[in-house]
Scaffold this motif. Structure first.
Motif, PDB file in Angstrom:
ATOM      1  N   VAL A  96     -34.072   1.831 -17.409  1.00 32.23           N
ATOM      2  CA  VAL A  96     -34.932   2.288 -16.309  1.00 32.23           C
ATOM      3  C   VAL A  96     -34.005   2.874 -15.244  1.00 32.23           C
ATOM      4  N   PRO A  97     -34.496   3.809 -14.433  1.00 30.63           N
ATOM      5  CA  PRO A  97     -33.641   4.347 -13.365  1.00 30.63           C
ATOM      6  C   PRO A  97     -33.130   3.205 -12.467  1.00 30.63           C
ATOM      7  N   ASN A  98     -31.897   3.344 -11.960  1.00 28.06           N
ATOM      8  CA  ASN A  98     -31.283   2.274 -11.159  1.00 28.06           C
ATOM      9  C   ASN A  98     -32.149   1.806 -10.004  1.00 28.06           C
ATOM     10  N   ASN A  99     -32.840   2.760  -9.369  1.00 30.10           N
ATOM     11  CA  ASN A  99     -33.638   2.356  -8.201  1.00 30.10           C
ATOM     12  C   ASN A  99     -34.905   1.602  -8.586  1.00 30.10           C
ATOM     13  N   GLU A 100     -35.143   1.432  -9.903  1.00 25.76           N
ATOM     14  CA  GLU A 100     -36.294   0.643 -10.359  1.00 25.76           C
ATOM     15  C   GLU A 100     -35.833  -0.609 -11.097  1.00 25.76           C
ATOM     16  N   SER A 101     -34.629  -1.084 -10.779  1.00 27.86           N
ATOM     17  CA  SER A 101     -34.126  -2.281 -11.471  1.00 27.86           C
ATOM     18  C   SER A 101     -35.063  -3.452 -11.215  1.00 27.86           C
ATOM     19  N   LEU A 102     -35.040  -4.405 -12.132  1.00 29.30           N
ATOM     20  CA  LEU A 102     -35.918  -5.563 -11.998  1.00 29.30           C
ATOM     21  C   LEU A 102     -35.669  -6.289 -10.669  1.00 29.30           C
ATOM     22  N   SER A 103     -34.409  -6.344 -10.227  1.00 33.86           N
ATOM     23  CA  SER A 103     -34.103  -7.007  -8.951  1.00 33.86           C
ATOM     24  C   SER A 103     -34.848  -6.342  -7.801  1.00 33.86           C
ATOM     25  N   ARG A 104     -34.875  -5.019  -7.823  1.00 34.78           N
ATOM     26  CA  ARG A 104     -35.555  -4.308  -6.722  1.00 34.78           C
ATOM     27  C   ARG A 104     -37.052  -4.560  -6.758  1.00 34.78           C
ATOM     28  N   LEU A 105     -37.609  -4.585  -7.959  1.00 35.45           N
ATOM     29  CA  LEU A 105     -39.053  -4.837  -8.068  1.00 35.45           C
ATOM     30  C   LEU A 105     -39.372  -6.263  -7.643  1.00 35.45           C
ATOM     31  N   ALA A 106     -38.535  -7.203  -8.095  1.00 33.59           N
ATOM     32  CA  ALA A 106     -38.798  -8.621  -7.827  1.00 33.59           C
ATOM     33  C   ALA A 106     -38.664  -8.933  -6.340  1.00 33.59           C
ATOM     34  N   ALA A 107     -37.784  -8.209  -5.652  1.00 34.66           N
ATOM     35  CA  ALA A 107     -37.547  -8.477  -4.231  1.00 34.66           C
ATOM     36  C   ALA A 107     -38.829  -8.339  -3.414  1.00 34.66           C
ATOM     37  N   LEU A 108     -39.797  -7.587  -3.895  1.00 32.44           N
ATOM     38  CA  LEU A 108     -41.066  -7.417  -3.167  1.00 32.44           C
ATOM     39  C   LEU A 108     -41.977  -8.634  -3.296  1.00 32.44           C
ATOM     40  N   LYS A 109     -41.720  -9.462  -4.294  1.00 34.47           N
ATOM     41  CA  LYS A 109     -42.549 -10.658  -4.568  1.00 34.47           C
ATOM     42  C   LYS A 109     -44.032 -10.293  -4.695  1.00 34.47           C
ATOM     43  N   ALA A 110     -44.276  -9.116  -5.242  1.00 36.06           N
ATOM     44  CA  ALA A 110     -45.655  -8.657  -5.456  1.00 36.06           C
ATOM     45  C   ALA A 110     -46.171  -9.214  -6.782  1.00 36.06           C
ATOM     46  N   SER A 111     -47.392  -8.819  -7.171  1.00 39.05           N
ATOM     47  CA  SER A 111     -47.878  -9.144  -8.521  1.00 39.05           C
ATOM     48  C   SER A 111     -47.165  -8.186  -9.465  1.00 39.05           C
ATOM     49  N   LEU A 112     -46.288  -8.748 -10.280  1.00 44.40           N
ATOM     50  CA  LEU A 112     -45.399  -7.924 -11.106  1.00 44.40           C
ATOM     51  C   LEU A 112     -45.806  -8.011 -12.576  1.00 44.40           C
ATOM     52  N   CYS A 113     -46.271  -6.886 -13.115  1.00 44.98           N
ATOM     53  CA  CYS A 113     -46.723  -6.851 -14.513  1.00 44.98           C
ATOM     54  C   CYS A 113     -45.604  -6.236 -15.340  1.00 44.98           C
ATOM     55  N   LEU A 114     -45.114  -6.975 -16.304  1.00 45.43           N
ATOM     56  CA  LEU A 114     -43.984  -6.492 -17.101  1.00 45.43           C
ATOM     57  C   LEU A 114     -44.390  -6.209 -18.538  1.00 45.43           C
ATOM     58  N   TYR A 115     -44.292  -4.929 -18.895  1.00 52.42           N
ATOM     59  CA  TYR A 115     -44.539  -4.466 -20.258  1.00 52.42           C
ATOM     60  C   TYR A 115     -43.222  -4.519 -21.033  1.00 52.42           C
ATOM     61  N   LEU A 116     -43.308  -4.511 -22.351  1.00 55.23           N
ATOM     62  CA  LEU A 116     -42.165  -4.256 -23.229  1.00 55.23           C
ATOM     63  C   LEU A 116     -40.935  -5.111 -22.884  1.00 55.23           C
ATOM     64  N   SER A 117     -41.154  -6.348 -22.467  1.00 56.56           N
ATOM     65  CA  SER A 117     -40.030  -7.117 -21.923  1.00 56.56           C
ATOM     66  C   SER A 117     -39.756  -8.433 -22.640  1.00 56.56           C
ATOM     67  N   ALA A 118     -40.545  -8.793 -23.651  1.00 62.36           N
ATOM     68  CA  ALA A 118     -40.384 -10.116 -24.269  1.00 62.36           C
ATOM     69  C   ALA A 118     -39.017 -10.289 -24.936  1.00 62.36           C
ATOM     70  N   HIS A 119     -38.449  -9.194 -25.455  1.00 64.74           N
ATOM     71  CA  HIS A 119     -37.117  -9.279 -26.090  1.00 64.74           C
ATOM     72  C   HIS A 119     -36.056  -9.735 -25.101  1.00 64.74           C
ATOM     73  N   TYR A 120     -36.289  -9.449 -23.835  1.00 64.05           N
ATOM     74  CA  TYR A 120     -35.253  -9.693 -22.816  1.00 64.05           C
ATOM     75  C   TYR A 120     -35.659 -10.822 -21.872  1.00 64.05           C
ATOM     76  N   VAL A 121     -36.514 -11.723 -22.361  1.00 64.61           N
ATOM     77  CA  VAL A 121     -37.156 -12.679 -21.449  1.00 64.61           C
ATOM     78  C   VAL A 121     -36.165 -13.582 -20.711  1.00 64.61           C
ATOM     79  N   GLU A 122     -35.068 -13.924 -21.359  1.00 65.45           N
ATOM     80  CA  GLU A 122     -34.120 -14.844 -20.717  1.00 65.45           C
ATOM     81  C   GLU A 122     -33.508 -14.184 -19.467  1.00 65.45           C
TER      82      GLU A 122
END
Ligand SMILES: C[S@@+](CC[C@H](N)C(=O)[O-])C[C@H]1O[C@@H](n2cnc3c(N)ncnc32)[C@H](O)[C@@H]1O
Length: 251
Positions: free
Chosen positions: A145-171
């Motif tokens: 994903v583009p750097n400015n959309e890293s999971l850390s940046r998304l998570a920092a908002l503490k919004a309702s976060l829907c994650l697609y295509l992510s079960a392989h990387y769950v840890e």
């Protein structure tokens, strides 16, 4: 000549299709469908005469060649994608190539996995005073994903976060999310939501990986991380007796 219809199949159950999507399927001469993603029940809606072509082993070039041939021979062609066409569907690359061939297209949207998951749990993802933003994203993985959309940046908002295509990387996902959300933040885990073998549950964030592994979830799995999943009865302004608006002026 008919345009090629790109149709969102919704999450799986055929009664979650839009009426327009069902109409396009019922009149299809050729169905080109993402068999690794779409619930097979949906493909039963096409007429018996309809040719069904699976795309899981095809390249984009091969798919386009079939779509062009069938459309040019006057057939009604449906290209079927899971969920909604606007999310992780790859319709953009299809449509760009078809434009080069001057082939007209139409797009019929579908219900996305996040909507089906929230509905399956009878939840709203935007609760007044708790959370008012929904993010639709994914873990980086092989696609990146583009750097400015890293999971850390998304998570920092503490919004309702829907994650697609992510079960392989769950840890990795869990450990990043724990840097931002409290450990007991509820995570909705939806696997094949609305399919006959649906698994739909809510687990605390610090058990997201264990839950995923226990149920061997890899594909067709969606996570919703959200404080909304436990909030109490917070009231909206819209229906408050103390809030006046155009349709309910001051009494
Ligand atoms: C290629 S993406 C397509 C997303 C789709 N366009 C949508 O709007 O739902 C596939 C991912 O969508 C999610 N997904 C699609 N259908 C699902 C379902 N019925 N239950 C749970 N997750 C689903 C999973 O995260 C899966 O890995």
């Amino acid at each position: 000549m008919h345009p090629i219809s790109f149709v969102g199949a919704g999450p799986g159950a055929s009664d979650l299709l839009t009426l327009r999507a069902a109409d396009r399927l019922r009149s299809a001469d050729t169905l080109v469908w993402a068999d690794s993603l779409v619930c097979p029940a949906i493909t039963k809606l096409v007429p018996e005469r309809c040719e069904k072509i699976r795309t899981s082993k095809m390249t984009l070039e091969e798919i386009i060649s079939v779509l062009v041939d069938k459309q040019r021979s006057g057939q009604r062609v449906v290209r079927l994608h899971d969920g909604d066409t606007a999310l992780y569907s790859a319709i953009n690359e299809h449509i760009c190539m078809l434009t080069d061939y001057n082939i007209p297209v139409e797009v019929v949207p579908g219900i996305s996995a996040y909507q089906a998951t929230a509905a399956g749990l009878a939840t709203e993802l935007t609760i007044p005073g708790v959370v008012q933003t929904v993010i639709l994203g994914r873990a980086s993985g092989r696609t990146g994903v583009p750097n400015n959309e890293s999971l850390s940046r998304l998570a920092a908002l503490k919004a309702s976060l829907c994650l697609y295509l992510s079960a392989h990387y769950v840890e990795e996902v869990q450990s990043t999310l724990l840097e931002y959300y409290p450990v007991d933040t509820p995570v909705a885990v939806g696997h094949r939501v609305s399919w006959p073998d649906e698994l739909l549950s809510v687990t605390p964030l610090n058990e997201m990986t264990a839950f995923t592994r226990k149920h061997k979830l890899l594909r067709t799995t969606l996570y919703i991380v959200s404080p909304a999943l436990v909030s109490g009865p917070q009231r909206s302004c819209l229906y408050s007796p103390n809030y006046n608006h155009l349709f309910r002026p001051n009494l």
